[in-house]
Scaffold this motif. Structure first.
Motif, PDB file in Angstrom:
ATOM      1  N   VAL A 245     -14.856  10.136 -32.261  1.00 36.74           N
ATOM      2  CA  VAL A 245     -15.854  10.185 -31.192  1.00 36.74           C
ATOM      3  C   VAL A 245     -16.387  11.602 -31.027  1.00 36.74           C
TER       4      VAL A 245
ATOM      5  N   GLU B 174     -16.899  -1.939 -35.309  1.00 33.43           N
ATOM      6  CA  GLU B 174     -18.062  -2.487 -34.604  1.00 33.43           C
ATOM      7  C   GLU B 174     -18.999  -1.399 -34.096  1.00 33.43           C
ATOM      8  N   GLN B 175     -18.454  -0.222 -33.846  1.00 32.52           N
ATOM      9  CA  GLN B 175     -19.303   0.891 -33.447  1.00 32.52           C
ATOM     10  C   GLN B 175     -19.940   1.571 -34.663  1.00 32.52           C
TER      11      GLN B 175
ATOM     12  N   LEU C 142     -10.730  -2.477 -35.058  1.00 31.76           N
ATOM     13  CA  LEU C 142     -11.902  -3.364 -35.031  1.00 31.76           C
ATOM     14  C   LEU C 142     -13.054  -2.761 -34.225  1.00 31.76           C
ATOM     15  N   ASP C 143     -12.718  -2.179 -33.071  1.00 31.26           N
ATOM     16  CA  ASP C 143     -13.760  -1.563 -32.234  1.00 31.26           C
ATOM     17  C   ASP C 143     -14.469  -0.433 -32.984  1.00 31.26           C
ATOM     18  N   VAL C 144     -13.705   0.303 -33.766  1.00 30.06           N
ATOM     19  CA  VAL C 144     -14.286   1.427 -34.509  1.00 30.06           C
ATOM     20  C   VAL C 144     -15.265   0.902 -35.559  1.00 30.06           C
TER      21      VAL C 144
ATOM     22  N   ILE D 131      -9.075   8.486 -33.012  1.00 30.75           N
ATOM     23  CA  ILE D 131     -10.261   7.962 -32.323  1.00 30.75           C
ATOM     24  C   ILE D 131     -10.988   9.081 -31.580  1.00 30.75           C
TER      25      ILE D 131
ATOM     26  N   GLU E 142     -22.019  -0.316 -22.631  1.00 30.43           N
ATOM     27  CA  GLU E 142     -23.112  -0.455 -21.658  1.00 30.43           C
ATOM     28  C   GLU E 142     -23.204  -1.885 -21.148  1.00 30.43           C
TER      29      GLU E 142
ATOM     30  N   ARG F  21      -3.798   0.351 -25.386  1.00 34.99           N
ATOM     31  CA  ARG F  21      -4.287  -1.013 -25.435  1.00 34.99           C
ATOM     32  C   ARG F  21      -5.800  -1.086 -25.546  1.00 34.99           C
TER      33      ARG F  21
ATOM     34  N   MET G 176     -18.532   3.182 -37.163  1.00 39.70           N
ATOM     35  CA  MET G 176     -18.013   4.532 -37.332  1.00 39.70           C
ATOM     36  C   MET G 176     -17.111   4.664 -38.555  1.00 39.70           C
TER      37      MET G 176
ATOM     38  N   ARG H 208     -14.049  -1.376 -24.215  1.00 42.49           N
ATOM     39  CA  ARG H 208     -12.729  -1.548 -24.852  1.00 42.49           C
ATOM     40  C   ARG H 208     -12.252  -0.187 -25.349  1.00 42.49           C
ATOM     41  N   THR H 209     -12.285   0.055 -26.670  1.00 40.28           N
ATOM     42  CA  THR H 209     -11.867   1.369 -27.143  1.00 40.28           C
ATOM     43  C   THR H 209     -12.872   2.428 -26.719  1.00 40.28           C
ATOM     44  N   PHE H 210     -14.141   2.064 -26.764  1.00 39.79           N
ATOM     45  CA  PHE H 210     -15.206   2.991 -26.425  1.00 39.79           C
ATOM     46  C   PHE H 210     -15.913   2.533 -25.161  1.00 39.79           C
ATOM     47  N   PRO H 211     -16.460   3.468 -24.417  1.00 43.93           N
ATOM     48  CA  PRO H 211     -17.248   3.079 -23.249  1.00 43.93           C
ATOM     49  C   PRO H 211     -18.441   2.243 -23.705  1.00 43.93           C
TER      50      PRO H 211
ATOM     51  N   PRO I  85      -5.459  -5.223 -29.272  1.00 42.05           N
ATOM     52  CA  PRO I  85      -4.362  -4.445 -28.683  1.00 42.05           C
ATOM     53  C   PRO I  85      -4.119  -4.817 -27.223  1.00 42.05           C
TER      54      PRO I  85
ATOM     55  N   MET J  19     -22.716   6.000 -23.825  1.00 39.62           N
ATOM     56  CA  MET J  19     -22.518   5.800 -25.256  1.00 39.62           C
ATOM     57  C   MET J  19     -23.606   6.506 -26.042  1.00 39.62           C
TER      58      MET J  19
END
Lengths: 413, 301
Positions: free
Chosen positions: A79, A100-101, A96-98, A75, B49, B259, A103, B44-47, A380, A1
């Motif tokens: 990235v 939380e990152q 949501l993940d985006v 996405i 750690e 997913r 971005m 999840r969506t991103f790798p 998802p 990451m």
């Protein structure tokens, strides 16, 4: 990451350097990724593009067929450090993940200017507001579980009025069957089965149970006899579906209702586009039921724009302009008219929309009837796992107790 | 002066192989290691750690769809490989009888292989859809009670996929087997004829064993096709009805892209690597012991 971040930062720096010249032109330029490619959809997105140009911006259209593909491209580009100015997502946890990152850029200023805290339905706020910040601009509301019916089929089967309760609904299905009409047109794909299940859960289980299962993922509720009954009712609908349904697309199922070959279809309001294309009028050739009973939940989903993080002032300017344009009430009306949805804001003139949309707008004013679709509450991944089990249950001979255990098990994660 | 060309001769092949070796190390082995590492995290969506040990694997084998996918893959794999080999071999034998129009027949049989799995899947989906294609054709011949509903039958859907993919791949098997058959010394046939041995006996006892290396190649090609099975399923059944025809590759793709669960998908991908290694390892071992290897050629090639 860490490496990805460094790469992204490096690319962003390069891009910023490259676009420094463009900034001098001072015309906000927005590249927008979306998946509105069907007839009605592309007509709708043209309205947005048009409004954006009128506001003094340059619209660069990147349409990618298929929501899954489009989201994957978005996405990947975020990235990879070459994000679009804005991108479409569904009103759900897809992004949501985006967030939380870290971005995405937030749109708090637009939210404040339009008083979103007061005017937006709660299920939409729940997904676009994360830790006190708004991260997406909602465009429209789709209601996923309309019961569409053919007036011609009703007449042939001797059904005189539209069913108002669940028992009346089943009685109508029986009458259609007796008249030799396929009672329920069903597109046999897993997402459509999930949609049908949501309709059963919302209409029979009601608001409480719906939230207990999907939002709280409450193990006790999922293992209760009441939930088992809902699963059984869902499966009971299978006996009203023709055997050739597996693999069928939703619009082919809608065509069966249009031609009067089938009586009902449970489908989102995008089905209206198919009726309109076939020159059918709501209330004349076909009817729409939002749910059974005066308190039946209205399952909300829709489309939003998100704005990938950037520090480039020109890009930020373009993003803010787009967010402001999209939030305008009159654009939301013209967009929804073509898309088949309803506007996010309830403080608009509904007279221009068709009677089904007007019904929806009336219902959604009652906050207690607003609920989200499964994707609003589940990630998802969880949603997909639920979908797998429901489609297996629908298509195969599985004991209901086992299905119940599987659902509880899948939503544990 | 003598030393230089000598050392060049020694190192040129190694230098020439270097780009390929690097590609293998970085792109294949590196990616495999990275996938394994990701499968141990809560990505999840991103790798991510966040290490969670073997939890993704526990979850994977707790997942009914994955278990069913493995089961489907086993059933499919056995049937697909056997059917392709038998049909391909018989076609090759048939063409080897010096039939007329051999070139045309070869083209006809090999033609399906030129089509992608996705096109094959779409064609067969249409052919097998109840109410059209095969069913409608047979019914129009007067057999009005004829039913052929495998593709929408939960117990038969995977066999429908077998039919379509065998139709596609057996032409390739035929081509390879035919090449093998043509490589067999005609003297053997003459000798067998002199001894009065029936043709089928020659095929079973002499020709088949001599085709060993060809059969091994075909088996390897078909095995990789089995593990990769994805597009035909997507085109024909989308894994349905229900999840009846799901396969592991589709499970992995779905979780990677739709997913947003890179961790679980990676765990699946690692599990899928194991059968491949299980097939490859004995093969590589056999090769290293000299089985099926051509004698080293003398002099310069």
């Amino acid at each position: 990451m860490v490496t990805v971040r460094i790469l992204a930062a490096a690319c962003a720096w390069l891009c910023a350097a490259a676009s420094a010249h463009a900034a001098q032109a001072a015309v906000p330029k927005a590249e927008v990724i979306h998946w509105w490619t069907s007839g009605g959809e592309s007509a709708a997105v043209k309205q947005v593009a048009h409004a954006y140009r009128n506001a003094g911006g340059v619209w660069i259209d990147t349409a990618i067929a298929g929501g899954d593909q489009s989201r994957a491209v978005t996405i990947n580009r975020i990235v990879g450090g070459n994000p679009p100015t804005a991108a479409q997502f569904n009103t759900s946890k897809q992004f949501l993940d985006v967030i939380e990152q870290n971005m995405l850029n937030n749109v708090d200023s637009v939210a404040q200017a339009h008083n979103w805290d007061q005017i937006l339905p709660q299920p939409i706020i729940d997904v676009i507001k994360v830790q006190g910040h708004y991260y997406a601009v909602p465009l429209n509301i789709h209601m996923q579980t309309w019961f569409w019916y053919s007036k011609a089929a009703f007449q042939k089967a001797g059904i005189t009025r539209e069913p108002a309760t669940i028992p009346e609904f089943f009685a109508a299905l029986d009458k259609l069957k007796a008249a030799g009409i396929i009672p329920l047109a069903h597109g046999g794909q897993s997402w459509q089965e999930t949609l049908l299940f949501s309709a059963v859960l919302a209409n029979i289980g009601g608001r409480e149970m719906y939230l207990k299962v999907l939002r709280d993922r409450d193990q006790a509720t999922m293992n209760s006899p009441a939930f088992r009954q809902i699963l059984q009712t869902f499966k009971r609908l299978k006996s009203y579906v023709d055997p050739n349904s597996p693999g069928r697309n939703w619009n082919d199922a809608t065509a069966m209702v249009i031609s009067g070959k089938a009586g009902f279809q449970v489908m989102g309001d995008w089905a209206k586009g198919e009726f309109t294309n076939a020159r059918q009028q709501p209330g004349v050739h076909y009817g729409c039921i939002a749910g059974f009973g005066p308190a039946s939940p209205y399952l909300i989903q829709g489309d939003v724009f998100v704005f990938p993080r950037t520090d480039d002032p020109a890009a930020v300017k373009a993003q803010n302009l787009l967010a402001g344009v999209v939030a305008q009430p009159n654009l939301q009306v013209t967009f929804s008219k073509l898309k088949g949805s309803i506007p996010v804001r309830t403080d608009i003139n509904a007279a221009e929309l068709d009677i089904c949309a007007q019904k929806g707008i009336e219902i959604i004013k009652d906050r207690s009837r607003q609920l989200g679709v499964t994707e609003v509450y589940l990630t998802p991944d969880q949603n997909g796992a639920l979908q797998d089990i429901l489609t297996a249950y629908w298509n195969m001979n599985l004991p209901v107790e086992k299905v119940q255990r599987s659902i509880a098990n899948a939503l544990k994660y | 002066m003598l030393a230089r060309p000598f050392s060049l001769n020694r190192f040129t092949p190694h230098a020439a192989l270097l780009p390929m070796a690097l590609t293998v190390l970085v792109a294949y082995i590196g990616a495999a290691l990275w996938t394994f590492r990701t499968s141990l995290t809560a990505s999840r969506t991103f790798p991510s750690e966040k290490w969670i040990g073997l939890a993704q694997y526990v979850r994977l084998f707790d997942n009914e769809r994955w278990m069913l996918s493995l089961n489907n893959l086993a059933v499919y794999g056995v049937l697909f490989i056997i059917a392709c080999m038998v049909i391909g071999f018989l076609l090759a034998v048939f063409i080897d009888q010096n039939v007329r129009g051999e070139g045309l027949l070869r083209t006809v049989f090999l033609y399906p292989y030129a089509m992608s799995f996705i096109a094959t899947g779409l064609v067969w989906q249409w052919l097998l859809t109840p109410g059209s294609g095969i069913e409608a054709t047979v019914q129009s011949f007067g057999f009005s009670s004829f039913r052929f509903e495998w593709i929408i039958d939960q117990d038969m859907a995977i066999y429908a996929v077998v039919i379509a993919t065998v139709w596609q791949a057996s032409g390739l098997v035929m081509a390879l087997m035919l090449a093998g058959l043509r490589g067999i010394d005609p003297e053997i046939w003459k000798a067998a004829r002199l001894d009065g041995i029936p043709a089928w006996r020659v095929y079973v006892s002499i020709v088949l064993p001599m085709l060993g290396p060809t059969i091994a190649t075909v088996f390897l090609l078909l095995s990789t096709a089995v593990v990769k099975l994805y597009d035909a399923v997507v085109a024909m059944t989308q894994g349905g009805p229900g999840i009846a025809s799901e396969v592991p590759a589709k499970f992995i793709m779905d979780h990677l892209f739709l997913r947003s669960n890179v961790g679980l998908a990676s765990a699946g991908a690692v599990m899928l690597l194991i059968p491949v290694l299980a097939v490859l390892a004995p093969y590589a071992y056999a090769r290293s012991r000299g089985f099926g290897k051509r004698p080293r050629q003398k002099g310069h090639a």
